[in-house]
Write a protein that holds these residues in place. Structure first.
Motif, PDB file in Angstrom:
ATOM      1  N   GLN A   1      -4.035   1.028  -2.775  1.00 56.76           N
ATOM      2  CA  GLN A   1      -3.636  -0.669  -2.436  1.00 56.76           C
ATOM      3  C   GLN A   1      -3.132  -1.045  -3.881  1.00 56.76           C
ATOM      4  N   ALA A   2      -2.160  -1.126  -3.887  1.00 62.42           N
ATOM      5  CA  ALA A   2      -1.444  -1.741  -5.118  1.00 62.42           C
ATOM      6  C   ALA A   2      -1.549  -3.285  -5.156  1.00 62.42           C
ATOM      7  N   VAL A   3      -1.185  -4.039  -4.200  1.00 61.50           N
ATOM      8  CA  VAL A   3      -1.427  -5.359  -3.977  1.00 61.50           C
ATOM      9  C   VAL A   3      -2.230  -5.713  -2.863  1.00 61.50           C
TER      10      VAL A   3
ATOM     11  N   PHE B   1      13.196  -5.650 -15.745  1.00 64.58           N
ATOM     12  CA  PHE B   1      12.500  -4.693 -15.321  1.00 64.58           C
ATOM     13  C   PHE B   1      11.668  -4.071 -16.389  1.00 64.58           C
ATOM     14  N   GLN B   2      10.477  -3.438 -16.269  1.00 63.91           N
ATOM     15  CA  GLN B   2       9.828  -3.166 -17.561  1.00 63.91           C
ATOM     16  C   GLN B   2      10.252  -1.812 -18.109  1.00 63.91           C
ATOM     17  N   ASP B   3      11.246  -1.140 -17.316  1.00 58.03           N
ATOM     18  CA  ASP B   3      11.821   0.138 -18.027  1.00 58.03           C
ATOM     19  C   ASP B   3      13.184  -0.092 -17.728  1.00 58.03           C
TER      20      ASP B   3
ATOM     21  N   GLY C   1       0.968  -1.173   0.061  1.00 57.30           N
ATOM     22  CA  GLY C   1       0.054   0.035  -0.106  1.00 57.30           C
ATOM     23  C   GLY C   1       0.735   1.270   0.113  1.00 57.30           C
ATOM     24  N   TYR C   2       0.290   2.143  -0.444  1.00 52.68           N
ATOM     25  CA  TYR C   2       0.974   3.706  -0.671  1.00 52.68           C
ATOM     26  C   TYR C   2       0.051   4.690   0.288  1.00 52.68           C
ATOM     27  N   PRO C   3       0.464   5.505   1.041  1.00 52.67           N
ATOM     28  CA  PRO C   3      -0.432   6.517   1.782  1.00 52.67           C
ATOM     29  C   PRO C   3      -0.666   7.357   0.876  1.00 52.67           C
TER      30      PRO C   3
ATOM     31  N   ASN D   1     -10.224   2.736  -9.535  1.00 52.60           N
ATOM     32  CA  ASN D   1      -8.980   3.591  -8.757  1.00 52.60           C
ATOM     33  C   ASN D   1      -8.396   2.816  -7.567  1.00 52.60           C
ATOM     34  N   ALA D   2      -7.146   2.501  -7.603  1.00 55.48           N
ATOM     35  CA  ALA D   2      -6.532   1.689  -6.407  1.00 55.48           C
ATOM     36  C   ALA D   2      -6.624   2.460  -4.994  1.00 55.48           C
ATOM     37  N   ALA D   3      -6.985   3.946  -4.809  1.00 55.42           N
ATOM     38  CA  ALA D   3      -7.269   4.406  -3.773  1.00 55.42           C
ATOM     39  C   ALA D   3      -8.553   4.618  -3.551  1.00 55.42           C
TER      40      ALA D   3
ATOM     41  N   GLU E   1      -4.820  -6.419 -16.600  1.00 57.26           N
ATOM     42  CA  GLU E   1      -4.618  -5.063 -17.253  1.00 57.26           C
ATOM     43  C   GLU E   1      -3.695  -4.137 -16.751  1.00 57.26           C
ATOM     44  N   SER E   2      -3.303  -3.009 -17.209  1.00 53.68           N
ATOM     45  CA  SER E   2      -2.554  -1.812 -16.631  1.00 53.68           C
ATOM     46  C   SER E   2      -3.190  -1.391 -15.386  1.00 53.68           C
ATOM     47  N   GLY E   3      -2.076  -1.248 -14.377  1.00 56.29           N
ATOM     48  CA  GLY E   3      -2.526  -0.835 -12.987  1.00 56.29           C
ATOM     49  C   GLY E   3      -3.108  -2.129 -11.942  1.00 56.29           C
ATOM     50  N   SER E   4      -3.139  -3.290 -12.524  1.00 55.19           N
ATOM     51  CA  SER E   4      -3.652  -4.573 -11.806  1.00 55.19           C
ATOM     52  C   SER E   4      -2.563  -4.613 -10.576  1.00 55.19           C
ATOM     53  N   GLY E   5      -1.379  -4.379 -10.521  1.00 49.93           N
ATOM     54  CA  GLY E   5      -0.503  -4.551  -9.741  1.00 49.93           C
ATOM     55  C   GLY E   5       0.792  -5.432  -9.668  1.00 49.93           C
ATOM     56  N   LYS E   6       0.714  -5.985 -11.043  1.00 49.66           N
ATOM     57  CA  LYS E   6       1.694  -6.756 -11.266  1.00 49.66           C
ATOM     58  C   LYS E   6       3.120  -6.386 -11.206  1.00 49.66           C
ATOM     59  N   THR E   7       3.276  -5.261 -11.574  1.00 51.76           N
ATOM     60  CA  THR E   7       4.867  -4.712 -11.197  1.00 51.76           C
ATOM     61  C   THR E   7       5.160  -4.530  -9.789  1.00 51.76           C
ATOM     62  N   GLN E   8       4.002  -3.867  -8.942  1.00 54.72           N
ATOM     63  CA  GLN E   8       4.244  -3.852  -7.556  1.00 54.72           C
ATOM     64  C   GLN E   8       4.481  -5.283  -6.918  1.00 54.72           C
ATOM     65  N   LEU E   9       3.779  -6.338  -7.412  1.00 54.36           N
ATOM     66  CA  LEU E   9       4.105  -7.586  -6.834  1.00 54.36           C
ATOM     67  C   LEU E   9       5.536  -7.881  -7.083  1.00 54.36           C
TER      68      LEU E   9
HETATM   69  N1  LIG Z   1       5.379   4.965  -5.956  1.00 50.86           N
HETATM   70  C1  LIG Z   1       3.839   4.594  -6.009  1.00 50.86           C
HETATM   71  N2  LIG Z   1       3.332   5.344  -5.046  1.00 50.86           N
HETATM   72  C2  LIG Z   1       1.764   5.213  -5.249  1.00 50.86           C
HETATM   73  N3  LIG Z   1       0.924   4.303  -5.898  1.00 50.86           N
HETATM   74  C3  LIG Z   1       1.837   3.646  -6.796  1.00 50.86           C
HETATM   75  C4  LIG Z   1       3.274   3.601  -6.859  1.00 50.86           C
HETATM   76  N4  LIG Z   1       3.692   2.767  -7.911  1.00 50.86           N
HETATM   77  C5  LIG Z   1       2.452   2.167  -8.353  1.00 50.86           C
HETATM   78  N5  LIG Z   1       1.333   2.530  -7.619  1.00 50.86           N
HETATM   79  C6  LIG Z   1      -0.029   2.223  -7.926  1.00 50.86           C
HETATM   80  O1  LIG Z   1      -0.020   0.621  -7.663  1.00 50.86           O
HETATM   81  C7  LIG Z   1      -0.980   0.427  -8.684  1.00 50.86           C
HETATM   82  C8  LIG Z   1      -0.346  -1.008  -9.386  1.00 50.86           C
HETATM   83  O2  LIG Z   1       0.783  -0.399 -10.391  1.00 50.86           O
HETATM   84  P1  LIG Z   1       1.427  -1.489 -11.148  1.00 50.86           P
HETATM   85  O3  LIG Z   1       2.483  -0.729 -11.730  1.00 50.86           O
HETATM   86  O4  LIG Z   1       1.910  -2.788 -10.307  1.00 50.86           O
HETATM   87  O5  LIG Z   1       0.652  -1.849 -12.189  1.00 50.86           O
HETATM   88  P2  LIG Z   1       0.908  -2.763 -13.505  1.00 50.86           P
HETATM   89  O6  LIG Z   1      -0.199  -4.045 -13.389  1.00 50.86           O
HETATM   90  O7  LIG Z   1       2.258  -3.312 -13.510  1.00 50.86           O
HETATM   91  O8  LIG Z   1       0.702  -2.210 -14.870  1.00 50.86           O
HETATM   92  P3  LIG Z   1       1.317  -1.969 -16.213  1.00 50.86           P
HETATM   93  O9  LIG Z   1       0.513  -3.166 -16.894  1.00 50.86           O
HETATM   94  O10 LIG Z   1       0.786  -0.514 -16.858  1.00 50.86           O
HETATM   95  O11 LIG Z   1       2.651  -1.910 -16.143  1.00 50.86           O
HETATM   96  C9  LIG Z   1      -1.529   1.378  -9.536  1.00 50.86           C
HETATM   97  O12 LIG Z   1      -2.557   1.983  -8.971  1.00 50.86           O
HETATM   98  C10 LIG Z   1      -0.514   2.510  -9.345  1.00 50.86           C
HETATM   99  O13 LIG Z   1      -0.770   3.521  -9.545  1.00 50.86           O
END
Ligand SMILES: Nc1ncnc2c1ncn2[C@@H]1O[C@H](COP(=O)(O)OP(=O)(O)OP(=O)(O)O)[C@@H](O)[C@H]1O
Ligand SMILES: [Mg+2]
Length: 332
Positions: A24-26, A97-99, A15-17, A279-281, A44-52
């Motif tokens: 709630q990213a994951v 990494f993605q980038d 989570g990110y405050p 919206n994850a928030a 889909e984009s934003g589903s939390g894959k990278t954060q996981l």
């Molecule tokens: N540093 C951060 N601070 C706050 N929120 C963040 C941060 N990094 C990611 N998030 C949020 O966490 C959620 C998940 O993001 P994440 O990057 O994991 O998505 P993703 O599934 O990898 O998407 P994509 O397919 O676009 O790469 C999103 O709502 C994103 O805005």
């Protein structure tokens, strides 16, 4: 009895405050990575894959709040100090990494970056590291290895940088490779080459591969098992053939219908189910997919369904009990 999985994730939340409520990213992710398996993670984009993936190597942004457990063999990664973490990162578990620009140091030559893990963790000579670096560049289809090794990241094309990062992640033959959309920036031919490189590495060294992508079609070609993420949660998880033959989550069904087929016009069902990911928030109270779900029932709007094992090895988080297939019959 089969060996315990080297990586066990339980109740993981990231989570990110923020001023607009916690993001709630994951959310409460349970996931195992078995030795040598090829696991796909799709969503889909934003589903939390990278954060996981970032959380596994403790690379989330500094203000992230992590909860739950990530066990790698005997170690609890959420408790390790930096020194112990660095023994795992890049060495036992590595990440593409993605980038690529965030992962490569602009001030260091490619050769130094590719061979660092060998010099730090494996006791190899400079000359041997150089030889293996060039070999690795060749295997990701970068010719003129000796010259490339002396160049800096900005001297390479975007696609080449991506392949350099893949070489970096593979050179130590890690036990687990986390690959975050490793091929999206590459053209289709190179994409296919990278995927076959992963498969080749796995066959040769037994490296387990976790491949993140938004493309279920890619996963279908390479993965043994797949986890489907939506709004930070795993919605469904199953062996790949099982998931395609008998999807049990409406979101998976929608994703499947959106895979382009050569013999049919590209369906727009993901779009046609309407709406966008939440919206994850500000997640809805019940199931996060409910607002877009064509099988929605009243309970879905109040109670978030737990992930349960609906059939051996097949997990789903959905209140709907009967068969799916509405999308298919609509498409017919
Ligand atoms: N540093 C951060 N601070 C706050 N929120 C963040 C941060 N990094 C990611 N998030 C949020 O966490 C959620 C998940 O993001 P994440 O990057 O994991 O998505 P993703 O599934 O990898 O998407 P994509 O397919 O676009 O790469 C999103 O709502 C994103 O805005
Ligand atoms: Mg991502």
């Amino acid at each position: 009895m089969s060996a315990p999985p080297p990586l066990r994730i339980r109740g993981l939340s990231v989570g990110y405050p923020s001023d607009h409520g916690a993001i709630q990213a994951v959310r409460e992710v349970d996931l195992d990575v078995a030795a040598g398996e090829f696991l796909g993670i799709v969503g889909e984009s934003g589903s939390g894959k990278t954060q996981l993936l970032l959380a596994i190597l403790r690379l989330s942004a500094p203000h992230a709040r992590l909860a739950g457990s990530i066990r790698y063999r005997e170690q609890e990664l959420l408790q390790l100090n930096v020194r112990a973490l660095n023994q795992v990162r890049g060495n036992r578990i590595s990440m593409v990494f993605q980038d690529p620009m965030t992962a490569l140091n602009p001030y260091l030559r490619i050769g130094r970056q590719i061979t660092e893990v060998l010099r730090v963790h494996r006791n190899v000579s400079g000359r041997e590291a150089e030889r293996r670096g060039i070999e690795m560049l060749e295997s990701v289809h970068i010719p003129e290895g000796p010259r490339r090794m002396r160049q800096y990241p900005h001297e390479l094309s975007g696609g080449m940088r991506q392949r350099v990062m893949i070489a970096m992640a593979l050179i130590a033959e890690p036990e687990i490779l986390l690959a975050d959309e490793p091929s999206t920036a590459l053209d289709v031919t190179v994409q296919a080459q990278i995927l076959s490189l992963f498969q080749e590495l796995r066959a040769r060294t037994g490296t387990a591969i976790v491949l993140v992508t938004h493309d279920l079609g890619v996963i279908a070609e390479v993965a043994d098992r797949v986890a489907v993420m939506y709004a930070g949660r795993i919605m469904e998880q199953a062996p790949i053939h099982e998931l395609f033959a008998h999807p049990r989550h409406p979101y998976t069904e929608a994703l499947q219908q959106s895979i382009p087929r050569i013999d049919a016009p590209r369906p727009t069902h993901l779009a046609s189910i309407g709406g966008a990911p939440p919206n994850a928030a500000a997640l809805p109270a019940g199931c996060a997919f409910a607002p877009r779900c064509i099988y929605r029932m009243p309970i879905c709007e109040s109670i978030d369904p737990p992930l349960i094992e609906a059939a051996p090895g097949h997990w789903k988080a959905c209140h709907h009990q009967g068969p799916l297939g509405k999308l298919r019959s609509e498409a017919a």
